[in-house]
Design a protein around this motif. Structure first.
Motif, short mmCIF file in Angstrom:
data_model
loop_
_atom_site.label_atom_id
_atom_site.label_comp_id
_atom_site.label_asym_id
_atom_site.label_seq_id
_atom_site.Cartn_x
_atom_site.Cartn_y
_atom_site.Cartn_z
N LYS A 12 0.90 -1.01 -0.18
CA LYS A 12 0.15 0.17 -0.18
C LYS A 12 0.71 1.44 -0.47
O LYS A 12 0.93 2.62 -0.36
N ILE A 13 2.30 1.47 1.11
CA ILE A 13 2.37 2.42 1.11
C ILE A 13 3.49 2.39 -0.03
O ILE A 13 3.53 3.69 -0.74
N GLU A 31 1.16 3.78 -3.37
CA GLU A 31 0.35 5.26 -2.46
C GLU A 31 1.65 5.60 -3.11
O GLU A 31 1.17 7.13 -3.27
N SER A 32 2.65 5.54 -2.90
CA SER A 32 4.16 6.67 -3.13
C SER A 32 4.40 6.75 -4.86
O SER A 32 4.14 7.92 -5.04
N THR A 72 1.45 9.21 -5.88
CA THR A 72 1.56 10.58 -5.85
C THR A 72 2.69 10.95 -6.72
O THR A 72 2.41 12.46 -7.44
N GLU A 73 3.99 10.06 -6.38
CA GLU A 73 4.91 10.92 -7.09
C GLU A 73 4.63 11.64 -8.22
O GLU A 73 4.99 12.50 -9.20
N ASP A 109 1.90 11.56 -10.01
CA ASP A 109 0.95 12.71 -9.22
C ASP A 109 -0.81 12.00 -10.53
O ASP A 109 -1.28 12.68 -11.06
N ASP A 127 -4.23 10.36 -9.18
CA ASP A 127 -5.58 10.53 -8.00
C ASP A 127 -6.05 8.71 -8.37
O ASP A 127 -5.77 7.90 -9.13
N TRP A 128 -6.26 8.61 -7.67
CA TRP A 128 -7.17 7.64 -6.97
C TRP A 128 -9.04 7.25 -6.68
O TRP A 128 -9.12 8.54 -5.59
N ASN A 143 3.72 16.78 -4.90
CA ASN A 143 2.19 16.54 -5.09
C ASN A 143 0.34 16.13 -3.90
O ASN A 143 -0.38 15.73 -4.55
N ILE A 144 1.32 15.99 -3.10
CA ILE A 144 0.88 15.73 -1.74
C ILE A 144 -0.29 16.96 -1.70
O ILE A 144 -0.14 17.86 -1.31
N LYS A 150 -6.18 12.61 0.31
CA LYS A 150 -5.87 10.90 0.96
C LYS A 150 -4.49 9.98 0.28
O LYS A 150 -4.04 9.56 0.80
N ASN A 151 -3.83 11.33 0.01
CA ASN A 151 -2.08 10.88 -0.19
C ASN A 151 -1.38 11.81 0.66
O ASN A 151 -0.12 11.51 0.58
N THR A 167 0.97 9.02 2.58
CA THR A 167 1.86 8.21 2.14
C THR A 167 3.36 8.57 1.84
O THR A 167 3.88 9.92 2.73
N MET A 168 4.36 7.52 1.55
CA MET A 168 5.78 8.77 1.16
C MET A 168 6.08 9.24 -0.37
O MET A 168 5.49 8.53 -0.85
#
Ligand SMILES: Cc1cc2nc3c(=O)[nH]c(=O)nc-3n(C[C@H](O)[C@H](O)[C@H](O)COP(=O)(O)OP(=O)(O)OC[C@H]3O[C@@H](n4cnc5c(N)ncnc54)[C@H](O)[C@@H]3O)c2cc1C
Lengths: 489, 54
Positions: A238-239, A242-243, A246-247, A249, A251-252, B8-9, B14-15, B18-19
């Motif tokens: 999950k980490i 999600e990482s 996010t990196e 860009d 969305d989910w 982007n956080i 929801k993000n 995260t890392m």
């Protein structure tokens, strides 16, 4: 002379048939019944879907390969099985319908001594309104599940790029098209390949990219997620997922059952019972999988499909189908030999076997809609199972009916997966992962259910190189070129 | 200049929990020398899992 009939010439069936032909030699016959004239290395369809590979690079003609292997190839689809024969003969047979040009629709009964069902999935687009119908993909979304679908997906993708170049913002929605889908990994690869290509085309800032899936958390992948050793920690997928989202860009939306697709819009229900809508200009949604719909008949012509197949159309094998709720699940529920419990000369491998239950914890919304991934059977397990089943059958033919069967349980087997996150010899990346075992065993590995010494993952160019090399290696192996038996499944 | 991944956080989105990788971690992903080493390491790790599974 014994005859082995293999239904389906995909990853699992092709592996089973080619090894069986090698081990049995010319004293026995191997027949492959498969509807397509070409073999497809399905994982590379992702790259066809973004225009980085052509259909020709991911497919090849089966006929010359089977001729070389001494396999009797029938370009046809199996329709039904008579495992007890008919009243006038005890000999079991399958009824097939030719798809070969010039013989379309011609029906033939093919007798067998042993049968392998490796027919893979039916891409059940019809399960979601607007995603498609019984005949296949609908008009509003694209797919990368077949090479032809991927060619079409790329055509639509290129149109979006052109629009963005002309200043028109585009919305991309990629993921699963139903609450009971599997194969999240393929959608994961596609969304990051799309992102990578948009960056390369210089239009990334004109795109909104969104993931939609039935997973209860990002990185579930239908295997209940996995914990990987990283920097001295056991870190959840999950980490990692999600990482990456996010990196890049992206969305989910997760825990979503897409229940309707319209032109430019999907409707969905979430695990909390709420309903939502999402607009798109381009959408690739994986359909749910079902068995291909083979029927089975008893000696007297009665319909025994329910005896041979599970309700989802996959073939019953030596699994524990009465494990009940999640709390009662055990690694030992998973099949080992893939032998049908009623007819001992019938086996199923790859996606065609009925799993005992999902791997991810089943979940449903307060409205009672099931929303959770069904179990994936990726390439490596499909190949290993195909080979083990072929081994069992060859032993029974060569050593006698009581020869012990070979075992290949997904609860004792690992899988190596390389998920592309963008193609490029120097700027490509892929998440290289191993998972051991595929089905978690919480008794043997308390806590995570897996051995974290053999479950790892990392993203980088090295993963892309491996993915690219595997593309050539597996096509080489499937073509039965020099040394093919040395290349592991 | 490329923006940092952490930009982007979305705060409390929801993000938010995260890392995100820093520039060095991202650079390493496509650094040819480092990735060549990782290529060898990953292949060995995968071969061990493949051997255990057959
Ligand atoms: C887009 C995509 C990307 C993927 N990427 C990866 C990846 O990177 N790594 C990985 O490990 N896995 C990946 N997978 C999963 C992998 O493709 C499957 O695990 C694998 O193909 C399963 O093998 P199989 O033989 O069971 O089914 P298939 O390979 O689908 O083969 C089934 C065969 O049966 C034939 N058939 C269908 N109906 C009949 C019938 N009635 N009679 C006879 N034959 C029939 C079909 O034409 C087909 O040839 C991906 C899947 C998709 C869709």
């Amino acid at each position: 002379m014994a005859r082995l009939v293999v239904l389906g010439g995909g990853v699992s069936g092709h592996t089973a048939a080619t090894f069986a032909a090698k081990w049995l030699g010319s004293a026995h016959e191997v027949v492959v019944v498969t509807p397509n004239s070409k073999w497809n290395w399905i994982p590379s369809n992702i790259w066809v879907g973004v225009g980085e590979m052509s259909k020709e690079e991911v497919t090849f003609d089966l006929a010359p390969v089977y001729a070389k292997a001494g396999i009797n190839y029938k370009q046809a689809k199996a329709v039904s099985i008579n495992p007890e024969g008919v009243e006038s003969s005890d000999k079991p047979f399958v009824t097939i319908e030719y798809t070969l040009a010039g013989r379309e629709g011609e029906v033939e009964n093919v007798e067998y001594d042993y049968l392998i069902n490796a027919t893979g999935p039916k891409l059940n687009f019809g399960a979601t309104e607007g995603l498609g119908d019984a005949n296949g993909l609908g008009e509003f979304t694209v797919s990368v599940c077949t090479a032809d679908h991927a060619v079409h997906a790329n055509e639509e993708f290129q149109k979006c790029i052109q629009k963005m170049k002309q200043g028109e913002r585009q919305k991309f929605l990629i993921g699963t098209g139903h609450g009971m889908c599997t194969c999240q990994g393929a959608a994961f690869e596609y969304i990051f390949n799309i992102e990578h290509e948009l960056k390369k085309a210089g239009v990334r800032d004109m795109a909104d990219i969104k993931w939609i899936s039935n997973e209860s958390f990002l990185g579930d992948f239908g295997v209940g997620g996995l914990h990987m050793k990283s920097m001295g920690f056991a870190v959840s997928s999950k980490i990692f997922a999600e990482s990456l989202f996010t990196e890049r860009d992206v969305d989910w939306i997760i825990g979503a059952h897409v229940n309707k697709v319209e032109k430019g819009k999907v409707h969905y229900e979430l695990l909390d019972g709420s309903m939502g809508e999402e607009e798109f200009d381009f959408s690739m949604l994986i359909p749910p999988f079902a068995g291909v719909g083979l029927k089975a008949y008893g000696k007297d012509g009665s319909d025994i499909t329910d005896t041979v197949f599970a309700p989802n159309g996959f073939m019953k094998v030596d699994a524990n189908y009465s494990a009940g709720s999640y709390e009662n699940w055990s690694a030992s529920d998973w099949p080992k030999t893939y032998q049908n419990p009623t007819y001992s000369n019938m086996f199923a491998c790859g996606i065609a076997f009925a799993p005992p239950h999902p791997i991810s914890k089943p979940m449903s919304s307060p409205n009672g809609t099931p929303i959770s991934p069904t179990p994936p059977r990726t390439g490596m397990p499909s190949g290993i199972i195909g080979k083990a089943v072929a081994h069992s059958i060859c032993d029974r033919i060569l050593k006698g009916e009581n020869a012990p069967l070979h075992e290949a349980s997904m609860a004792h087997m690992g899988a190596a997966c390389v998920a592309s996150a963008g193609k490029g010899i120097f700027d490509g990346t892929a998440a290289a992962m191993t998972i051991y075992p595929v089905v978690p065993d919480f008794e043997k590995y308390p806590g995570t259910g897996r051995d974290t010494d053999y479950t790892f993952g990392e993203i980088g160019l090295a993963g892309h190189w491996i993915k690219h090399i595997l593309h050539h290696l597996f096509i080489w192996k499937a073509k039965l070129k020099a040394g093919w038996t040395m290349i592991p499944e | 200049m490329e923006k940092k991944a952490e930009h982007n956080i979305k705060a409390y989105g929801k993000n938010f929990t995260t890392m995100t990788p820093g520039k060095f971690a991202i650079k390493l992903r496509t650094c040819k020398i480092w990735q060549f080493i990782r290529f060898i390491v990953i292949n060995i790790k995968m071969l061990i899992v493949v051997r255990k599974s057959h």
